[in-house]
Design a protein around this motif. Structure first.
Motif, PDB file in Angstrom:
ATOM      1  N   ASN A 224       0.687  -1.372   0.046  1.00 46.27           N
ATOM      2  CA  ASN A 224      -0.011   0.006  -0.114  1.00 46.27           C
ATOM      3  C   ASN A 224       0.774   1.236   0.172  1.00 46.27           C
ATOM      4  N   LYS A 225       2.120   1.315   0.485  1.00 46.08           N
ATOM      5  CA  LYS A 225       2.836   2.545   0.607  1.00 46.08           C
ATOM      6  C   LYS A 225       2.231   3.546   1.009  1.00 46.08           C
ATOM      7  N   PRO A 226       1.758   3.511   2.445  1.00 46.06           N
ATOM      8  CA  PRO A 226       1.070   4.789   2.860  1.00 46.06           C
ATOM      9  C   PRO A 226       1.791   5.936   3.048  1.00 46.06           C
ATOM     10  N   ASN A 227       1.261   7.092   2.859  1.00 49.00           N
ATOM     11  CA  ASN A 227       1.947   8.384   3.005  1.00 49.00           C
ATOM     12  C   ASN A 227       2.080   8.819   4.523  1.00 49.00           C
ATOM     13  N   GLN A 228       3.525   8.786   4.930  1.00 45.68           N
ATOM     14  CA  GLN A 228       3.462   9.038   6.415  1.00 45.68           C
ATOM     15  C   GLN A 228       3.241  10.415   6.778  1.00 45.68           C
ATOM     16  N   ASN A 229       3.109  11.419   5.819  1.00 40.87           N
ATOM     17  CA  ASN A 229       2.794  12.746   6.001  1.00 40.87           C
ATOM     18  C   ASN A 229       1.442  12.932   5.742  1.00 40.87           C
ATOM     19  N   ASP A 230       0.442  11.856   5.615  1.00 41.48           N
ATOM     20  CA  ASP A 230      -1.080  12.080   5.533  1.00 41.48           C
ATOM     21  C   ASP A 230      -1.602  11.024   6.416  1.00 41.48           C
ATOM     22  N   PRO A 231      -2.093  11.086   7.781  1.00 40.91           N
ATOM     23  CA  PRO A 231      -2.718  10.112   8.476  1.00 40.91           C
ATOM     24  C   PRO A 231      -4.055   9.989   7.850  1.00 40.91           C
ATOM     25  N   ILE A 232      -4.698  10.421   7.332  1.00 41.97           N
ATOM     26  CA  ILE A 232      -5.847   9.950   6.572  1.00 41.97           C
ATOM     27  C   ILE A 232      -5.676   8.876   5.439  1.00 41.97           C
ATOM     28  N   ASP A 233      -4.595   8.967   4.610  1.00 37.87           N
ATOM     29  CA  ASP A 233      -4.047   8.162   3.860  1.00 37.87           C
ATOM     30  C   ASP A 233      -3.545   6.805   4.367  1.00 37.87           C
ATOM     31  N   VAL A 234      -2.807   6.895   5.648  1.00 37.54           N
ATOM     32  CA  VAL A 234      -2.516   5.752   6.347  1.00 37.54           C
ATOM     33  C   VAL A 234      -3.617   4.968   6.888  1.00 37.54           C
TER      34      VAL A 234
END
Length: 360
Positions: A224-234
């Protein structure tokens, strides 16, 4: 999304002048300065949150977000998926751990179905179902970005309603088989920690199952490679509806200037997401206990708070919140009923003793 943005904008800093005023009172109570330790810090922060030196009428409620997690199909939990449905129902019967402890401190429960893979015919369960469980994070995103936002907004709205009903001290609980897996994934995504460090055995995995769980979290992060700078994306990629809903609860509490308590590992993941969305939220949060999950201590470090207790608990449900409620109420009892040095005649007697010594 607009409701979430507006809520985040409404969050204000603590009342610093009230914190100073509280410390003046605390340091003048009939005790050595600092001798009541964490109770003193809690009392001062409560004053900063509410604007009142004493909060003597605390109406308490624990919000329990319930949802299924698709990653359960990877065999990361020793419990079958249907336990989510069964325990959600049992919250309304008053027989679970959190029910017993909440009753002990006269706290109410708000049970929310935000994503259980079942239908309930129970008026004590609030239906805010977004979907019947998330997808398997080992294969792709748990949910769409908009669904994560919707879940967060459910939590904010629930808290708004509770505040309207007079609740002014909140706790956070959850039910969702496999949610220690999603919580570990969220922690890894928002930090530079590896799954080997933060993943635990949850509800009693064998050593082989535990090693497999670590690999599942690694796979989820790689896929998934979640975006560390976007908690909603995580949250959308590796989290769960229960965590997202609780994230909204922390936002809603700060927005309404109401103190809110973390239970354990899963609600810590929600708190971490909320604090990353707005750092001011941290000041409204009180962690109850240090979960026995190995990632719990790292969760606390990432948030920047210290738990009140360490009872080796890992039940979840919100079961740690009643113990924190008791401690918070003790801090208010101290502020209300403990005498000052003047009240106890300690200052006057001390001055008389000094004068007598000088006269001799």
């Amino acid at each position: 999304m607009e409701f979430l943005r507006d809520s985040l904008k409404q969050i204000q800093p603590l009342y610093e002048e009230k914190i100073e005023e509280a410390w003046q009172r605390i340091d003048n109570l009939t005790k050595p300065i600092g001798s009541l330790g964490t109770l003193e810090k809690i009392a001062a922060r409560m004053a900063g949150i509410t604007g009142n030196l004493v909060n003597s009428r605390l109406k308490k409620n624990i919000v329990i977000m319930c949802a299924d997690n698709g990653v359960v199909e990877e065999g990361v939990s020793a419990c079958p998926k249907d336990i989510t449905r069964i325990v959600t129902e049992n919250f309304t019967r008053g027989i679970t751990g959190v029910c017993v402890f909440a009753d002990m401190v006269q706290a109410d429960l708000t049970v929310v179905d935000i994503g259980v893979d079942a239908e309930f015919n129970n008026t004590k369960i609030i239906n805010k179902k977004i979907m019947r469980g998330t997808k398997n994070i080992a294969k792709g995103p748990a949910m769409e970005y908009r669904e994560a936002v919707e879940a967060i907004e459910v939590g904010i709205a629930i808290v708004d309603e509770l505040v309207k009903k007079g609740y002014n001290l909140l706790g956070t609980g959850e039910m969702g088989i496999a949610n220690t897996t999603t919580s570990a994934a969220v922690l890894c995504a928002l930090s530079n920690l590896e799954p080997d460090v933060v993943v635990g055995k949850g509800a009693g995995l064998t050593e082989e199952q535990y090693r497999h769980k670590i690999e599942v979290v690694k796979r989820a992060l790689d896929v998934n490679k979640p975006n560390q700078n976007d908690p909603i994306d995580v949250l959308a990629k590796v989290g769960g509806l229960d965590i997202a809903g609780l994230c909204g609860c922390f936002i809603g509490a700060a927005k309404n200037r109401v103190p809110i308590v973390i239970d354990g590992f899963i609600s810590s993941a929600a708190a971490l997401c909320a604090v990353r969305l707005n750092p001011k939220i941290k000041d409204y949060i009180f962690p109850s206990h240090l979960s026995a999950e190995p990632g719990a201590i790292y969760m606390m470090k990432e948030i920047g708070l210290e738990p009140m207790l360490n009872l080796n608990m890992r039940l979840g449900e919100g079961s740690g919140c009643p113990f924190a409620f008791f401690i918070i109420e003790a801090s208010q009892k101290m502020m209300r009923d403990m005498g000052s040095f003047e009240d106890a005649n300690i200052v006057n007697n001390f001055l008389i003793d000094i004068r007598e010594e000088k006269a001799i």
